[in-house]
Motif scaffolding. Sequence first.
Motif, mmCIF file in Angstrom:
data_model
loop_
_atom_site.group_PDB
_atom_site.id
_atom_site.type_symbol
_atom_site.label_atom_id
_atom_site.label_comp_id
_atom_site.label_asym_id
_atom_site.label_seq_id
_atom_site.Cartn_x
_atom_site.Cartn_y
_atom_site.Cartn_z
ATOM 1 N N HIS A 139 39.783 -17.061 55.495
ATOM 2 C CA HIS A 139 41.208 -17.360 55.657
ATOM 3 C C HIS A 139 41.985 -16.613 54.568
ATOM 4 C CE1 HIS A 139 44.685 -20.224 56.378
ATOM 5 N NE2 HIS A 139 44.967 -19.783 55.151
ATOM 6 N N ASN A 140 41.509 -16.754 53.348
ATOM 7 C CA ASN A 140 42.231 -16.131 52.234
ATOM 8 C C ASN A 140 42.121 -14.608 52.270
ATOM 9 O OD1 ASN A 140 42.837 -18.703 51.572
ATOM 10 N ND2 ASN A 140 41.679 -18.777 49.651
ATOM 11 N N SER A 141 41.016 -14.088 52.773
ATOM 12 C CA SER A 141 40.894 -12.619 52.896
ATOM 13 C C SER A 141 41.959 -12.085 53.840
ATOM 14 C CB SER A 141 39.526 -12.216 53.454
ATOM 15 O OG SER A 141 38.523 -12.577 52.570
ATOM 16 N N PHE A 142 42.184 -12.822 54.923
ATOM 17 C CA PHE A 142 43.218 -12.383 55.868
ATOM 18 C C PHE A 142 44.596 -12.421 55.201
ATOM 19 C CE2 PHE A 142 46.496 -13.327 59.034
ATOM 20 C CZ PHE A 142 46.409 -12.170 59.792
ATOM 21 N N VAL A 143 44.864 -13.499 54.473
ATOM 22 C CA VAL A 143 46.169 -13.608 53.801
ATOM 23 C C VAL A 143 46.325 -12.464 52.799
ATOM 24 C CG1 VAL A 143 47.595 -15.054 52.287
ATOM 25 C CG2 VAL A 143 46.300 -16.100 54.161
ATOM 26 N N ASP A 144 45.272 -12.176 52.044
ATOM 27 C CA ASP A 144 45.339 -11.069 51.075
ATOM 28 C C ASP A 144 45.685 -9.753 51.770
ATOM 29 O OD1 ASP A 144 44.797 -12.454 48.775
ATOM 30 O OD2 ASP A 144 42.614 -12.185 48.917
ATOM 31 N N GLU A 145 45.025 -9.485 52.892
ATOM 32 C CA GLU A 145 45.261 -8.229 53.597
ATOM 33 C C GLU A 145 46.705 -8.193 54.132
ATOM 34 O OE1 GLU A 145 43.556 -5.603 53.709
ATOM 35 O OE2 GLU A 145 44.425 -4.459 55.376
ATOM 36 N N PHE A 146 47.155 -9.323 54.637
ATOM 37 C CA PHE A 146 48.524 -9.394 55.140
ATOM 38 C C PHE A 146 49.499 -9.097 54.003
ATOM 39 C CE2 PHE A 146 52.480 -11.197 56.568
ATOM 40 C CZ PHE A 146 52.489 -10.966 57.930
ATOM 41 N N VAL A 166 49.555 -5.366 53.281
ATOM 42 C CA VAL A 166 50.342 -4.609 54.264
ATOM 43 C C VAL A 166 51.832 -4.887 54.036
ATOM 44 C CG1 VAL A 166 50.758 -4.206 56.732
ATOM 45 C CG2 VAL A 166 48.456 -4.713 55.940
ATOM 46 N N ALA A 167 52.156 -6.150 53.773
ATOM 47 C CA ALA A 167 53.561 -6.527 53.562
ATOM 48 C C ALA A 167 54.141 -5.793 52.349
ATOM 49 C CB ALA A 167 53.680 -8.029 53.388
ATOM 50 N N ALA A 168 53.321 -5.631 51.309
ATOM 51 C CA ALA A 168 53.813 -4.942 50.117
ATOM 52 C C ALA A 168 54.082 -3.475 50.425
ATOM 53 C CB ALA A 168 52.793 -5.074 48.989
ATOM 54 N N LYS A 169 53.241 -2.901 51.313
ATOM 55 C CA LYS A 169 53.393 -1.486 51.652
ATOM 56 C C LYS A 169 54.544 -1.253 52.634
ATOM 57 C CE LYS A 169 49.850 0.915 53.233
ATOM 58 N NZ LYS A 169 48.408 1.051 53.502
ATOM 59 N N ILE A 185 60.639 -10.342 63.355
ATOM 60 C CA ILE A 185 60.250 -10.908 62.057
ATOM 61 C C ILE A 185 59.523 -9.816 61.275
ATOM 62 C CG2 ILE A 185 58.900 -12.712 60.901
ATOM 63 C CD1 ILE A 185 59.468 -14.558 63.209
ATOM 64 N N ARG A 186 60.139 -9.428 60.159
ATOM 65 C CA ARG A 186 59.543 -8.372 59.345
ATOM 66 C C ARG A 186 58.494 -8.990 58.420
ATOM 67 N NH1 ARG A 186 65.151 -6.675 56.900
ATOM 68 N NH2 ARG A 186 65.108 -8.928 56.783
ATOM 69 N N TYR A 187 57.624 -8.135 57.917
ATOM 70 C CA TYR A 187 56.582 -8.643 57.010
ATOM 71 C C TYR A 187 57.191 -9.471 55.892
ATOM 72 C CZ TYR A 187 52.559 -6.305 59.053
ATOM 73 O OH TYR A 187 51.539 -5.942 59.888
ATOM 74 N N LYS A 188 58.302 -8.970 55.364
ATOM 75 C CA LYS A 188 58.860 -9.668 54.196
ATOM 76 C C LYS A 188 59.524 -10.993 54.572
ATOM 77 C CE LYS A 188 63.352 -7.358 53.877
ATOM 78 N NZ LYS A 188 64.075 -6.294 53.222
ATOM 79 N N ASP A 189 59.783 -11.214 55.871
ATOM 80 C CA ASP A 189 60.421 -12.480 56.285
ATOM 81 C C ASP A 189 59.414 -13.610 56.490
ATOM 82 O OD1 ASP A 189 62.746 -10.953 56.524
ATOM 83 O OD2 ASP A 189 62.366 -10.549 58.665
ATOM 84 N N VAL A 190 58.144 -13.272 56.511
ATOM 85 C CA VAL A 190 57.137 -14.278 56.900
ATOM 86 C C VAL A 190 56.996 -15.348 55.814
ATOM 87 C CG1 VAL A 190 54.685 -14.615 57.445
ATOM 88 C CG2 VAL A 190 55.916 -12.641 58.334
ATOM 89 N N THR A 191 57.134 -16.586 56.198
ATOM 90 C CA THR A 191 57.026 -17.680 55.225
ATOM 91 C C THR A 191 55.551 -18.017 55.000
ATOM 92 O OG1 THR A 191 56.975 -19.413 56.883
ATOM 93 C CG2 THR A 191 59.161 -18.699 56.143
#
Length: 951
Positions: free
Chosen positions: A457-464, A467-470, A488-494
């Motif tokens: 679960h956390n690996s997926f969040v890390d990868e997300f 990508v969001a940072a990039k 919904i942009r990457y940066k909008d995701v809560t």
Amino acid sequence: MKAFGIALLAASLALAADGQPSPQKQEADAVKACADAVLAGFRKIAPTRDVRFEGKVSEANALCRGGDRAMQFRDTPWVDWSNYWGTGDDSSLPKLAPVVSKAVTARGVAGALIDLEFQRVELIKFNLFDNSGTYEQFINGHDGTPGPALKVWPEMRLKPDNPAFSQVGGDGPQECKGSLIRGRTTTGICNDVLNPAMGSSGTLFARNVEFESAFPESSPAVFTRNRHGGRLALLQPDPQVISRRLLTRIQSDPAACGNGFGLPGNSVSANCDYKKASFFNVLAAYWIQFMTHDWFSHMEEGHNATEMMKTGCDSQLVNGLPTPLTPDQVKELGCRPDDQIDKGYVADDSAPGTFTKDGHQYLTRAPKVMANKNTAWWDASQIYGYDDTSVRRVKRDPKDPAKLLLEPVAGQNGGYLPVLTADDPKNPQWAGQESAAFPDNWTVGLSFLHNLFTREHNSFVDEFRRVAAKTPNADCGLRNPANPKKVIRYKDVTPDDLFAAARLVVAAEIAKIHTTEWTPQLLYGEPLYKGMNGNWNGLLGTGDPDVSKALSNIIVSNFGKSKDATKATQWYSVFASGPGIFGIGSKVHGYDITKPEYTNGGVNHFGSPFNFPEEFVSVYRLHPLMPDLLEYRDLKKDPNKIAEKVAVINTFEARATDAMRTRGMANWGLTLGRQRLGLLQLHNSPVFMQSLKLPRLDTKTGQVDILALDIIRDREHGVPRFNEFRRQYGLRQLTSFDDFIDHSLPAASPDRREQEETVKTMREVYGQHACDASKIITDAQRNADNSPINDCLGHPNGSMVDNIEDVDTVVGYLAEPVRPHGFAISETQFVVFILNASRRLFSDRFFTSSFRPEFYTTLGIDWVNNNGPGPVMMEKGAPNGHKQPVLPMKRVLMRNIPELQPELDSVVNAFDPWARDRGEYYTLEWKPRHGAEADDTFKSPAATTTAAAIK
Ligand code: HEM
């Protein structure tokens, strides 16, 4: 199929013209048989249950698909396809010129898949019995719509006491919207947006058998009374006697086993004998325990009802009559008359209603119904929760609430789940365990898998987050039904959105692992490799033209030619879409997240709301999979060496957590990955389970025999006994205990002798009676001459016959002497699985029409499809002849326990013992792979037990 037959004939003739050795006469006969079978055409789906396909094909078909080998098998009760060409190991491959062999193998494997599809369609047609009040509509239809085509039921509405009642529409039409449809809900409501309650926690277990055939101890139905002649009761025949006489693992050196506790200091000199499956590892055993904790539970927070009951060790049959055991007999058996256990919960035991159709009277539900306290969905609820209490044990990371909480442990790499605190809801026996939504019967394997998927679960969040940072302004794919047009942009995701998406991803990965990695290893052969990949990708997308063509023929000859699945019948769409996550709806253009025809459009319940049937729970009572001792290894020291023998019972409950934290994930992964699990057979249940101490029991012994309890619980739940169970599922009945002997084995072989001994014991335990041919015992099937099946089962009227009808289902399926090649479960268990495993994919919108970026994010969809971040990784070589991706569990392990990467390099399937050589074609041999020759488990010849036992 016709073209296929002709091609084959041409290939045979070409072979003769080439001057090669001409195919044996048998092959020529088989070719002729194929032509005959083609001319006879496809059989039709049975109109009524009593004439359904029993897995036995015509002579021509058997000969065509498997030659003499399949023909010799036709007189047994067991299904035919397991003896077709190519459905076993090398020895099932025809030894002909390559071109002919390939064609012949293809027809064997395609034949097997065709048989399995017939079984599946007839199972869907005849074996769905919902307990929640919809069954009358299933039979009679509603408002002109036939029952099997119904899609919405008033019984699946939320009740006024549900907190979401008004949100879904209250007393008016109910439809889940907005936040309720964005992801998986805690209690499982709103998976089906038009049937909000379906599959949610607390809804009723279904049945796969006619209601009248359930509860054979008390049923007033005349067939049931005739079948068992008043011989049965909850503790009759005595469950502890059955456990001790038929299930106990016989020990060659009881002192070395120490009653399942091994020897002091975890000495490697300890030994508890068990029959081992060469092709399936202990990780696979814990995997299925992990799965069952997701799918169902009869218990609530680790306990049953308050009233206690006895568990047997009271009587045995003498001259057909229950006779009290003497103290000496109790001692000799080793059972405990003073054991007691809490009675199972019953949700409703009031008399069921009745209705009629065409002069036939039906019950509206089973005489007693039980509730599934878990969500029935494949939603990883064992990790994320299934009700208000369990969800309080699910800890989010305060530093990033999109993550689950993991903490460092001194001396170990990676994060570990926190331990339950004083504030967490828990039973006293769970104190000291890791915090998990489903904490009961906690084992070191559950600890391993919960930690692993929490890391995932956390690996997926890390990868997300990477990508969001990039690309912070890029569209992440997600949509909010309250504002569906807004990108919904990457940066909008809560963090909450991301947590929900990660849960969807983890649940889908688990479902994919189970479908395409665990199951093909459980049922290790080519048909199920293809079938399970078909289950995930859609059967017509198996990539195998012969299979697709043959299956299309079944569809067209039964269900017409419509290619439009929305117009075609629900039967057709089984094949058109496949239940897999690429099912209809997941790829439509112009998808609208607010409209049920899109979100829900791909699900198919076949007229019966989804929940697991009691019969499914029964066939997952897989306690014999557990060894008594774990062969502990230390990755850093020497993976080939068994460093300690740790008793499974010493890794139970809080001791699992302690073992995990002191020894670490990598060592446990290696330990569980290399060891073989126990075969599902009689005389192969763990010693420790017969005397399990349960601290919650305030009884004289504080102990219980879990194997006897498996039998008792099935009886409490009204599971029909083995022979009727088989008839109900369209499998051939047995006519005496002798059918539990594999007569193809040489008379002097040890396996045959053991089976004969067991049959003698069964005759003593279950008894015999003088039969009465005037008593009809079932309406589920008829004899070959169309006469009804009676109490004599073909034996002379008045003769002494075996009480084969009384054999408990668990005992019967463990006793099956003949199983398809590489099957860790028996044929009877398998048929239950074909039906329900498909249904839990068909019915879940998150595996069909809501398997989309709008819910999962684009990254999430790719992650599930590609088995992790980045593009698909391909496995080396072509295992069993297939170019295939690196399988998802292997990738989850490599990603989250990087120390295991060198060990996993030569592993293809994470559930095949990691040191085994997989050979070329589905071998079951126990041989070391390159680099593991020094592994301790290959040293002792006594350790190799399996290939002969599983046929
Ligand atoms: C150390 C290992 C295990 C222990 C100690 C254990 C113990 C138990 C206990 C105490 C119960 C509750 C009995 C009751 O009151 O009804 C149970 C139920 C059950 N166990 Fe296990 N078990 C173990 C492993 C497994 C495995 C590997 C499976 C594989 C599927 C499994 C499947 C089940 C099932 C299906 C039930 C019935 C659950 C229900 O009725 O809802 N168990 N087990």
